[in-house]
Structures are given as C-alpha cells and as structure tokens.
Write a protein that holds these residues in place. Structure first.
Motif, PDB file in Angstrom:
ATOM      1  N   ARG A   1       0.824  -1.203   0.000  1.00 44.12           N
ATOM      2  CA  ARG A   1       0.000   0.000   0.000  1.00 44.12           C
ATOM      3  C   ARG A   1       0.858   1.253   0.000  1.00 44.12           C
ATOM      4  NH1 ARG A   1      -3.152   0.481   4.593  1.00 44.12           N
ATOM      5  NH2 ARG A   1      -3.666  -1.702   4.583  1.00 44.12           N
ATOM      6  N   LYS A   2       0.451   2.211  -0.856  1.00 41.44           N
ATOM      7  CA  LYS A   2       1.223   3.450  -0.936  1.00 41.44           C
ATOM      8  C   LYS A   2       1.017   4.278   0.315  1.00 41.44           C
ATOM      9  CE  LYS A   2       0.863   4.551  -5.611  1.00 41.44           C
ATOM     10  NZ  LYS A   2       0.074   5.400  -6.467  1.00 41.44           N
ATOM     11  N   ILE A   3       2.076   4.721   0.918  1.00 39.64           N
ATOM     12  CA  ILE A   3       1.931   5.616   2.063  1.00 39.64           C
ATOM     13  C   ILE A   3       2.280   7.018   1.585  1.00 39.64           C
ATOM     14  CG2 ILE A   3       2.795   6.241   4.342  1.00 39.64           C
ATOM     15  CD1 ILE A   3       3.339   3.281   4.794  1.00 39.64           C
ATOM     16  N   ARG A   4       1.246   7.861   1.599  1.00 44.67           N
ATOM     17  CA  ARG A   4       1.476   9.228   1.138  1.00 44.67           C
ATOM     18  C   ARG A   4       1.875  10.096   2.314  1.00 44.67           C
ATOM     19  NH1 ARG A   4      -3.474  11.431  -1.948  1.00 44.67           N
ATOM     20  NH2 ARG A   4      -4.427   9.428  -1.540  1.00 44.67           N
ATOM     21  N   ARG A   5       3.002  10.723   2.223  1.00 47.02           N
ATOM     22  CA  ARG A   5       3.402  11.630   3.294  1.00 47.02           C
ATOM     23  C   ARG A   5       3.133  13.050   2.859  1.00 47.02           C
ATOM     24  NH1 ARG A   5       6.492   9.222   7.193  1.00 47.02           N
ATOM     25  NH2 ARG A   5       7.083   7.116   6.627  1.00 47.02           N
ATOM     26  N   ARG A   6       2.549  13.813   3.704  1.00 49.58           N
ATOM     27  CA  ARG A   6       2.298  15.220   3.402  1.00 49.58           C
ATOM     28  C   ARG A   6       3.452  16.029   3.963  1.00 49.58           C
ATOM     29  NH1 ARG A   6      -3.344  15.760   1.218  1.00 49.58           N
ATOM     30  NH2 ARG A   6      -3.162  13.677   0.403  1.00 49.58           N
ATOM     31  N   ALA A   7       3.815  17.095   3.250  1.00 52.72           N
ATOM     32  CA  ALA A   7       4.854  17.987   3.764  1.00 52.72           C
ATOM     33  C   ALA A   7       4.329  18.653   5.029  1.00 52.72           C
ATOM     34  CB  ALA A   7       5.156  19.046   2.714  1.00 52.72           C
ATOM     35  N   ALA A   8       5.238  18.952   5.952  1.00 48.09           N
ATOM     36  CA  ALA A   8       4.824  19.625   7.182  1.00 48.09           C
ATOM     37  C   ALA A   8       4.312  21.012   6.837  1.00 48.09           C
ATOM     38  CB  ALA A   8       6.005  19.715   8.136  1.00 48.09           C
ATOM     39  N   ASN A   9       3.243  21.451   7.490  1.00 47.55           N
ATOM     40  CA  ASN A   9       2.733  22.803   7.250  1.00 47.55           C
ATOM     41  C   ASN A   9       3.536  23.816   8.074  1.00 47.55           C
ATOM     42  OD1 ASN A   9       1.788  22.572   9.847  1.00 47.55           O
ATOM     43  ND2 ASN A   9      -0.354  22.319   9.277  1.00 47.55           N
ATOM     44  N   ARG A  10       3.115  25.076   8.019  1.00 49.70           N
ATOM     45  CA  ARG A  10       3.929  26.099   8.689  1.00 49.70           C
ATOM     46  C   ARG A  10       3.919  25.949  10.212  1.00 49.70           C
ATOM     47  NH1 ARG A  10       0.126  29.964  10.273  1.00 49.70           N
ATOM     48  NH2 ARG A  10      -1.847  29.483   9.289  1.00 49.70           N
ATOM     49  N   ARG A  11       3.000  25.161  10.718  1.00 55.52           N
ATOM     50  CA  ARG A  11       2.985  24.906  12.158  1.00 55.52           C
ATOM     51  C   ARG A  11       3.875  23.714  12.524  1.00 55.52           C
ATOM     52  NH1 ARG A  11      -2.714  26.306  11.464  1.00 55.52           N
ATOM     53  NH2 ARG A  11      -3.243  27.973  12.892  1.00 55.52           N
ATOM     54  N   GLY A  12       4.463  23.074  11.525  1.00 53.00           N
ATOM     55  CA  GLY A  12       5.297  21.910  11.796  1.00 53.00           C
ATOM     56  C   GLY A  12       4.477  20.642  11.989  1.00 53.00           C
ATOM     57  N   GLU A  13       3.255  20.634  11.442  1.00 52.17           N
ATOM     58  CA  GLU A  13       2.394  19.455  11.586  1.00 52.17           C
ATOM     59  C   GLU A  13       2.332  18.704  10.261  1.00 52.17           C
ATOM     60  OE1 GLU A  13      -0.417  22.164  14.494  1.00 52.17           O
ATOM     61  OE2 GLU A  13      -1.266  21.339  12.644  1.00 52.17           O
ATOM     62  N   ARG A  14       2.346  17.387  10.356  1.00 58.81           N
ATOM     63  CA  ARG A  14       2.332  16.542   9.169  1.00 58.81           C
ATOM     64  C   ARG A  14       1.291  15.443   9.378  1.00 58.81           C
ATOM     65  NH1 ARG A  14       7.197  15.557   6.058  1.00 58.81           N
ATOM     66  NH2 ARG A  14       8.360  16.670   7.642  1.00 58.81           N
ATOM     67  N   VAL A  15       0.564  15.114   8.319  1.00 63.93           N
ATOM     68  CA  VAL A  15      -0.450  14.053   8.442  1.00 63.93           C
ATOM     69  C   VAL A  15      -0.141  12.941   7.446  1.00 63.93           C
ATOM     70  CG1 VAL A  15      -2.906  13.489   8.284  1.00 63.93           C
ATOM     71  CG2 VAL A  15      -2.215  15.736   9.134  1.00 63.93           C
ATOM     72  N   LYS A  16      -0.017  11.729   7.961  1.00 72.19           N
ATOM     73  CA  LYS A  16       0.248  10.569   7.112  1.00 72.19           C
ATOM     74  C   LYS A  16      -1.026   9.728   7.045  1.00 72.19           C
ATOM     75  CE  LYS A  16       2.664   6.840   8.335  1.00 72.19           C
ATOM     76  NZ  LYS A  16       3.749   6.203   9.107  1.00 72.19           N
ATOM     77  N   ILE A  17      -1.481   9.435   5.828  1.00 73.61           N
ATOM     78  CA  ILE A  17      -2.755   8.707   5.692  1.00 73.61           C
ATOM     79  C   ILE A  17      -2.671   7.309   6.314  1.00 73.61           C
ATOM     80  CG2 ILE A  17      -4.440   7.733   4.076  1.00 73.61           C
ATOM     81  CD1 ILE A  17      -3.792   9.966   2.147  1.00 73.61           C
ATOM     82  N   LEU A  18      -3.645   7.016   7.170  1.00 76.34           N
ATOM     83  CA  LEU A  18      -3.712   5.697   7.805  1.00 76.34           C
ATOM     84  C   LEU A  18      -4.864   4.878   7.201  1.00 76.34           C
ATOM     85  CD1 LEU A  18      -2.603   3.937  10.196  1.00 76.34           C
ATOM     86  CD2 LEU A  18      -4.405   4.953  11.604  1.00 76.34           C
ATOM     87  N   ILE A  19      -6.027   5.503   7.050  1.00 70.44           N
ATOM     88  CA  ILE A  19      -7.186   4.814   6.464  1.00 70.44           C
ATOM     89  C   ILE A  19      -7.795   5.735   5.415  1.00 70.44           C
ATOM     90  CG2 ILE A  19      -9.363   3.632   6.942  1.00 70.44           C
ATOM     91  CD1 ILE A  19      -8.511   3.656   9.944  1.00 70.44           C
ATOM     92  N   SER A  20      -7.832   5.278   4.190  1.00 75.43           N
ATOM     93  CA  SER A  20      -8.324   6.132   3.102  1.00 75.43           C
ATOM     94  C   SER A  20      -9.835   6.342   3.207  1.00 75.43           C
ATOM     95  CB  SER A  20      -8.006   5.480   1.752  1.00 75.43           C
ATOM     96  OG  SER A  20      -8.841   4.341   1.576  1.00 75.43           O
ATOM     97  N   GLY A  21     -10.302   7.393   2.553  1.00 75.44           N
ATOM     98  CA  GLY A  21     -11.742   7.676   2.524  1.00 75.44           C
ATOM     99  C   GLY A  21     -12.533   6.508   1.960  1.00 75.44           C
ATOM    100  N   ARG A  22     -11.996   5.853   0.942  1.00 72.56           N
ATOM    101  CA  ARG A  22     -12.704   4.711   0.324  1.00 72.56           C
ATOM    102  C   ARG A  22     -12.875   3.554   1.292  1.00 72.56           C
ATOM    103  NH1 ARG A  22     -11.110   3.094  -5.702  1.00 72.56           N
ATOM    104  NH2 ARG A  22     -11.991   1.153  -4.964  1.00 72.56           N
TER     105      ARG A  22
END
Ligand code: IMP
Ligand code: MG
Length: 198
Positions: free
Chosen positions: A5-26
């Motif tokens: 499964r592809k793990i999409r990493r999001r770049a950290a935002n200006r607050r230094g927070e990053r969200v990595k998808i665990l369970i997709s919407g589907r």
C-alpha cells in the motif's frame, strides 16, 4: 502478490504538523456500508435512533445514517473534549444534552474513537438511566492499548495503533476534521513550539 500500500506523506505545514494517511476515505466508506448492514441485521424491524457525540462523530453519523435502510432518526450530544492537547484529561462533562427523550428507543451511540473509554463509560451510564429499549455503541476507530474504562464497541470500524489521529471528524486544536481520510498526526517539535508561541 498484493501490491504494497502506498503511504502518502504530506509535507509539514507552517505549524510543523504533518499528516500521514492511515485509512483512506474509500476504506472508511466501505466499512461503514458493512456496519450499516450489520446493524440493520441485528434490528431488522426497529426504528433506530442514532446519537452522535459532537463534534468528532458527525461525519460517521451522517454516512452511517444514510447507509442504514428503514426508519432512522438522530440526535446530538456534546461532552467536554481535549481542547488543544493530544492527551485526554480523563474528565468528562456534558456540555450539550439531547433534544428528545430516548426512553423506549433503540439507541445507537455513534462515536469517532474509543480511546481511554472514559467518554463512553460516562455516556453509557447516563443513557442507561434514561431507559432506552436497547443501547448499542458504534465507533469508527478503537485504540485498545489506551483503554482505562472497561468499555467495548458493539460495532467497530477499525482497530488502530496507539497514535494520535486526525481527519474524518477528528481534530487537533479544531483543525483537520474536514479531511476525508484518517491520518496520523506528527509534530515537528521545534516548529510546533514556535507556532504555539505566536
Ligand atoms: P476517551 O474518553 O479517552 O475514550 O476519548 C474519546 C475522545 O477523545 C474522542 O471522542 C475524541 O474526541 C478524543 N480522542 C481520542 N483519541 C484521539 C485521537 O487520536 N485524535 C483526536 N481525538 C482523539
Ligand atoms: Mg469525540
């Protein structure tokens, strides 16, 4: 061989927070369809009264309600929440009560996540005193490792590891509720500290 499964990493935002998808919407939507069928199978002829805990459980309730066949009504309740922190205070306080009585109804309490279990323990005790015909619990996510109160869900979406998650109703400081998926939140400590000082 199943594809990893592809793990999409999001770049950290200006607050230094990053969200990595665990369970997709589907995956969430597919699981909700199955839960809706299971609930209807258990109560084939009963009107069902869904009660969601604001605000985290709202998307779960609306998707679940639309997937259950037959007569469904719903209501909302609110309890004190985490505020800005990522850890539960263990204190539960009712901040908004139901609009209508649940006496004699088949009630499904719909929650986003079962963590320590303190919130659901409090609500189940409160609801039981109001004499529903049946009282069941549906939670989208469960973090069994964190349990303090002996509460279990009758209908469960996904068991997840002990990580702080956001999205699909779940927030961090009121943000990220609108993500269509559930993701693990990580904080870049230096940036997060800077953002907090602003
Ligand atoms: P409990 O009383 O510890 O079971 O916590 C339940 C409530 O804590 C949930 O309804 C959420 O509002 C919040 N919560 C627990 N874990 C998380 C998380 O990982 N992300 C966001 N909110 C959470
Ligand atoms: Mg909640």
């Amino acid at each position: 061989m199943p594809k990893p499964r592809k793990i999409r990493r999001r770049a950290a935002n200006r607050r230094g927070e990053r969200v990595k998808i665990l369970i997709s919407g589907r995956r969430i939507q597919r699981r909700i369809q199955a839960l809706a069928k299971q609930i209807r199978r258990d109560f084939p002829d009963e009107p069902l009264h869904l009660v969601s805990v604001l605000k985290g459980g709202v998307f779960f309730l609306t998707d679940l309600a639309r997937s259950i066949a037959g007569e469904v009504s719903f209501d909302f309740i609110a309890v004190s929440s985490y505020g800005k922190a990522t850890r539960s205070s263990g204190q539960v306080r009712l901040t908004r009560d139901l609009d209508s009585s649940i006496e004699g109804k088949t009630v499904i309490l719909v929650e986003d996540i079962l963590d320590t279990g303190m919130t659901l323990q409090y609500l189940l005790k409160l609801f039981q005193q109001r004499k529903p015909k049946h009282l069941r619990v549906a939670v989208l996510l469960d973090k069994p490792e964190r349990r303090v109160a002996p509460v279990r869900a009758d209908y469960l979406g996904f068991s997840i590891p002990n990580e702080f998650v956001v999205g699909y109703g779940l927030d961090y400081a009121e943000r990220y509720r609108n993500l269509p998926y559930v993701g693990v939140l990580s904080l870049d400590s230096k940036l997060a500290k800077k953002a907090a000082e602003k």
